[in-house]
Enzyme design. Structure first.
Site, mmCIF file in Angstrom:
data_model
loop_
_atom_site.group_PDB
_atom_site.id
_atom_site.type_symbol
_atom_site.label_atom_id
_atom_site.label_comp_id
_atom_site.label_asym_id
_atom_site.label_seq_id
_atom_site.Cartn_x
_atom_site.Cartn_y
_atom_site.Cartn_z
ATOM 1 N N GLY A 13 36.537 10.763 21.799
ATOM 2 C CA GLY A 13 37.298 10.758 20.543
ATOM 3 C C GLY A 13 38.349 11.855 20.530
ATOM 4 N N PHE A 14 38.994 11.982 19.390
ATOM 5 C CA PHE A 14 40.070 12.964 19.219
ATOM 6 C C PHE A 14 39.541 14.385 19.469
ATOM 7 C CE2 PHE A 14 42.070 15.386 15.465
ATOM 8 C CZ PHE A 14 43.043 15.984 16.260
ATOM 9 N N THR A 38 34.834 4.157 18.272
ATOM 10 C CA THR A 38 36.169 4.496 17.740
ATOM 11 C C THR A 38 36.965 5.322 18.755
ATOM 12 O OG1 THR A 38 35.359 6.512 16.656
ATOM 13 C CG2 THR A 38 35.401 4.504 15.318
ATOM 14 N N LYS A 94 23.875 5.898 10.689
ATOM 15 C CA LYS A 94 22.892 6.090 11.757
ATOM 16 C C LYS A 94 23.262 7.245 12.689
ATOM 17 C CE LYS A 94 21.114 2.323 13.734
ATOM 18 N NZ LYS A 94 21.074 0.932 14.283
ATOM 19 N N GLY A 105 16.091 16.716 18.924
ATOM 20 C CA GLY A 105 14.918 16.577 19.795
ATOM 21 C C GLY A 105 15.269 16.939 21.235
ATOM 22 N N TYR A 148 29.498 8.236 4.831
ATOM 23 C CA TYR A 148 29.924 9.357 5.688
ATOM 24 C C TYR A 148 29.424 10.682 5.106
ATOM 25 C CZ TYR A 148 33.241 12.318 8.325
ATOM 26 O OH TYR A 148 33.835 13.258 9.144
ATOM 27 N N LYS A 152 26.449 13.155 6.636
ATOM 28 C CA LYS A 152 26.746 14.517 7.096
ATOM 29 C C LYS A 152 25.893 15.544 6.340
ATOM 30 C CE LYS A 152 30.048 13.782 10.179
ATOM 31 N NZ LYS A 152 29.971 14.206 11.583
ATOM 32 N N TYR A 162 15.158 21.883 11.699
ATOM 33 C CA TYR A 162 14.803 22.181 13.103
ATOM 34 C C TYR A 162 14.933 23.682 13.387
ATOM 35 C CZ TYR A 162 13.692 17.733 15.233
ATOM 36 O OH TYR A 162 13.051 16.579 15.599
ATOM 37 N N ARG A 189 44.233 7.560 9.113
ATOM 38 C CA ARG A 189 44.381 8.881 8.511
ATOM 39 C C ARG A 189 45.857 9.135 8.237
ATOM 40 N NH1 ARG A 189 39.798 12.294 11.869
ATOM 41 N NH2 ARG A 189 40.201 10.814 13.546
HETATM 42 P P1 NAD Z 1 36.974 10.050 16.555
HETATM 43 O O1 NAD Z 1 36.666 8.751 15.909
HETATM 44 O O2 NAD Z 1 38.262 10.217 17.265
HETATM 45 O O3 NAD Z 1 35.831 10.454 17.571
HETATM 46 C C1 NAD Z 1 34.474 10.158 17.355
HETATM 47 C C2 NAD Z 1 33.875 9.716 18.672
HETATM 48 O O4 NAD Z 1 32.466 9.462 18.486
HETATM 49 C C3 NAD Z 1 34.479 8.418 19.197
HETATM 50 O O5 NAD Z 1 34.849 8.557 20.547
HETATM 51 C C4 NAD Z 1 33.364 7.392 19.025
HETATM 52 O O6 NAD Z 1 33.427 6.332 19.959
HETATM 53 C C5 NAD Z 1 32.133 8.273 19.168
HETATM 54 N N1 NAD Z 1 30.920 7.711 18.543
HETATM 55 C C6 NAD Z 1 30.774 7.257 17.278
HETATM 56 N N2 NAD Z 1 29.512 6.815 17.083
HETATM 57 C C7 NAD Z 1 28.847 7.026 18.246
HETATM 58 C C8 NAD Z 1 27.507 6.786 18.665
HETATM 59 N N3 NAD Z 1 26.586 6.230 17.859
HETATM 60 N N4 NAD Z 1 27.156 7.139 19.934
HETATM 61 C C9 NAD Z 1 28.068 7.691 20.788
HETATM 62 N N5 NAD Z 1 29.343 7.936 20.440
HETATM 63 C C10 NAD Z 1 29.731 7.600 19.183
HETATM 64 O O7 NAD Z 1 36.820 11.169 15.410
HETATM 65 P P2 NAD Z 1 37.181 12.735 15.454
HETATM 66 O O8 NAD Z 1 38.269 12.987 14.500
HETATM 67 O O9 NAD Z 1 37.305 13.190 16.845
HETATM 68 O O10 NAD Z 1 35.846 13.356 14.820
HETATM 69 C C11 NAD Z 1 34.838 13.896 15.650
HETATM 70 C C12 NAD Z 1 33.765 14.559 14.803
HETATM 71 O O11 NAD Z 1 34.331 15.591 13.983
HETATM 72 C C13 NAD Z 1 33.055 13.593 13.851
HETATM 73 O O12 NAD Z 1 31.679 13.922 13.811
HETATM 74 C C14 NAD Z 1 33.702 13.879 12.515
HETATM 75 O O13 NAD Z 1 32.832 13.615 11.452
HETATM 76 C C15 NAD Z 1 34.021 15.376 12.627
HETATM 77 N N6 NAD Z 1 35.139 15.751 11.751
HETATM 78 C C16 NAD Z 1 36.434 15.465 12.103
HETATM 79 C C17 NAD Z 1 37.467 15.825 11.248
HETATM 80 C C18 NAD Z 1 38.912 15.584 11.613
HETATM 81 O O14 NAD Z 1 39.812 15.964 10.837
HETATM 82 N N7 NAD Z 1 39.234 15.014 12.750
HETATM 83 C C19 NAD Z 1 37.188 16.451 10.021
HETATM 84 C C20 NAD Z 1 35.863 16.681 9.689
HETATM 85 C C21 NAD Z 1 34.835 16.349 10.568
HETATM 86 N N1 UDP Z 2 46.804 8.745 2.411
HETATM 87 C C1 UDP Z 2 48.030 8.230 1.990
HETATM 88 N N2 UDP Z 2 48.603 7.231 2.733
HETATM 89 C C2 UDP Z 2 48.055 6.737 3.877
HETATM 90 C C3 UDP Z 2 46.818 7.292 4.325
HETATM 91 C C4 UDP Z 2 46.222 8.288 3.557
HETATM 92 O O1 UDP Z 2 48.576 8.639 0.959
HETATM 93 O O2 UDP Z 2 48.643 5.829 4.488
HETATM 94 C C5 UDP Z 2 46.182 9.804 1.597
HETATM 95 C C6 UDP Z 2 44.709 9.566 1.257
HETATM 96 O O3 UDP Z 2 44.606 8.794 0.073
HETATM 97 C C7 UDP Z 2 44.208 10.975 1.073
HETATM 98 C C8 UDP Z 2 45.040 11.803 2.061
HETATM 99 O O4 UDP Z 2 46.180 10.999 2.382
HETATM 100 O O5 UDP Z 2 44.441 11.445 -0.225
HETATM 101 C C9 UDP Z 2 44.321 12.142 3.351
HETATM 102 O O6 UDP Z 2 43.739 10.943 3.840
HETATM 103 P P1 UDP Z 2 43.004 10.844 5.243
HETATM 104 O O7 UDP Z 2 42.547 9.437 5.391
HETATM 105 O O8 UDP Z 2 43.889 11.400 6.294
HETATM 106 O O9 UDP Z 2 41.752 11.830 5.153
HETATM 107 P P2 UDP Z 2 40.730 12.282 3.998
HETATM 108 O O10 UDP Z 2 41.061 13.705 3.805
HETATM 109 O O11 UDP Z 2 40.930 11.482 2.737
HETATM 110 O O12 UDP Z 2 39.400 12.048 4.610
#
Ligand code: NAD
Ligand code: UDP
Length: 323
Positions: A13-14, A38, A94, A105, A148, A152, A162, A189
């Site tokens: 992921g990102f 994703t 999940k 674990g 979500y 979390k 734990y 996003r």
């Molecule tokens: P993302 O969707 O780019 O990456 C998530 C990755 O997790 C993906 O590669 C997806 O395939 C993998 N994944 C999902 N479910 C899985 C499973 N059951 N088993 C194995 N892999 C699985 O999202 P991201 O932005 O990189 O976010 C990564 C983490 O950081 C997440 O836990 C997210 O909640 C947390 N987070 C991100 C942000 C942000 O701004 N990017 C903000 C708050 C929290």
């Molecule tokens: N948003 C928007 N236009 C878009 C996508 C998102 O105005 O095309 C708004 C969304 O309603 C929220 C903020 O941008 O208020 C940030 O949304 P994002 O989905 O990036 O993350 P969030 O912080 O809501 O999880």
């Protein structure tokens, strides 16, 4: 240097992919795990040739087996964008509940230190502003974002259990909106949405009246904060984010200026339970970790825009494949 074996879930992921780069860059061995729900293997394909890197295509919500020792586990697997988790709410619930239980674990078994990726979403639509770690939040458990946010919150609770029951070394990071290269253009996003629209010559879709606020952190700042937290001895949650707060409308103006698009902003209905304001209080991170973000939004946005522009044309045209 003391070489560590590090398991990173959500590695394709990102954020996970940038964490892989960080630990590989420091000379550690990375065991990457992802089920690609994703994520995208192209985010980590440059690492496959390295001896210090291995990849498991595995759903962490199912039983996990990793051979050998592990020193650190970073649990980042979870859909993170509202349109992703609205599409797959059960998998989202999940991965942060059953998946976190499996990870804890495994950590107990391997005597590894584990860091879990929590989120500013545990504060819901916050009444306290800026959000401090001792604020308990304002979450609607049965609203569309509940899958979500509550998953979390459960993740934090079971991680604390734990720690308290088994003496496991645990770290909890509450991540605020982060951006940078390797976000998916079609993940919904706000940043990829606006830049994708500008590149396609479409109007920018502002949800609501655009007065809601967010505070955007560049990915390299976030990764450094996470690394420092992992290395610290602090087990309670820590906010990592950039306190520079901006309304979504102002953000749209910045994207229009950055991209030079001739399009305008159009208003669309505000999604249910969309938080009205969000800004991290990072006093704890400053005092405990000596960490503060250093990348200005103007600079981070430019790098991210250049990344999106470097992608092949088809990623733009076929929105469903947008990387
Ligand atoms: P993302 O969707 O780019 O990456 C998530 C990755 O997790 C993906 O590669 C997806 O395939 C993998 N994944 C999902 N479910 C899985 C499973 N059951 N088993 C194995 N892999 C699985 O999202 P991201 O932005 O990189 O976010 C990564 C983490 O950081 C997440 O836990 C997210 O909640 C947390 N987070 C991100 C942000 C942000 O701004 N990017 C903000 C708050 C929290
Ligand atoms: N948003 C928007 N236009 C878009 C996508 C998102 O105005 O095309 C708004 C969304 O309603 C929220 C903020 O941008 O208020 C940030 O949304 P994002 O989905 O990036 O993350 P969030 O912080 O809501 O999880």
């Amino acid at each position: 240097m003391n070489k560590k074996r590090v398991l990173i879930t959500g590695a394709a992921g990102f954020l996970g992919s940038h964490l892989c780069d960080k630990f590989i860059g420091l000379g550690h061995h990375v065991v990457a795990m992802d089920n690609l729900i994703t994520g995208d293997l192209r985010n980590i394909e440059h690492l496959f040739k390295l001896e210090n890197f291995e990849f498991y295509h595995q759903d962490v919500s199912k039983y996990i087996h990793v051979p050998g020792e592990l020193d650190y586990i970073l649990h980042f697997a979870s859909p993170a964008s509202p349109i992703d988790y609205l599409k797959i709410p059960i998998q989202t619930l999940k991965v942060s509940s059953l998946g976190t239980h499996n990870i804890l674990g495994l950590a107990k078994n391997k005597k590894a230190r584990v860091l879990v990726a929590s989120t500013s979403e545990v504060y819901g639509d916050p009444i306290v502003h800026p959000q401090t770690e001792d604020y308990w939040g304002n979450v609607n458990p049965v609203g569309p974002r509940g899958c979500y946010d509550e998953a979390k919150r459960f993740m934090e609770a079971i991680t604390m259990a734990y720690h308290n029951v088994h003496g496991l070394e645990t770290r909890i990071v509450r991540i605020f909106n982060t951006y940078g290269p390797r976000m998916r253009l079609n993940d919904g996003r706000v940043l990829p949405a606006f830049i994708g629209q500008a590149l396609r010559g479409e109007d920018l879709t502002v949800f609501g009246d655009g007065s809601q606020t967010r505070s955007f952190c560049y990915v390299s700042d976030l990764v450094e904060g996470i690394y420092r937290l992992l290395r610290s001895d602090y087990h309670l949650p820590v906010n990592i984010g950039n306190p520079a707060e901006i309304t979504i409308k102002e953000f749209g103006d910045e994207i229009i200026k950055l991209t030079g698009t001739k399009q305008k902003m159009i208003l669309k209905p505000l999604p249910t339970d969309d938080p009205k304001q969000r800004k991290p209080d990072i006093t704890k991170a400053i005092e405990l970790l000596g960490w503060e973000p250093i990348v200005k939004r103007e600079d981070g946005l430019k790098v991210t825009y250049d990344y999106f522009r470097s992608l092949p044309d088809w990623t733009l045209k076929h929105k469903e494949f947008g990387r």
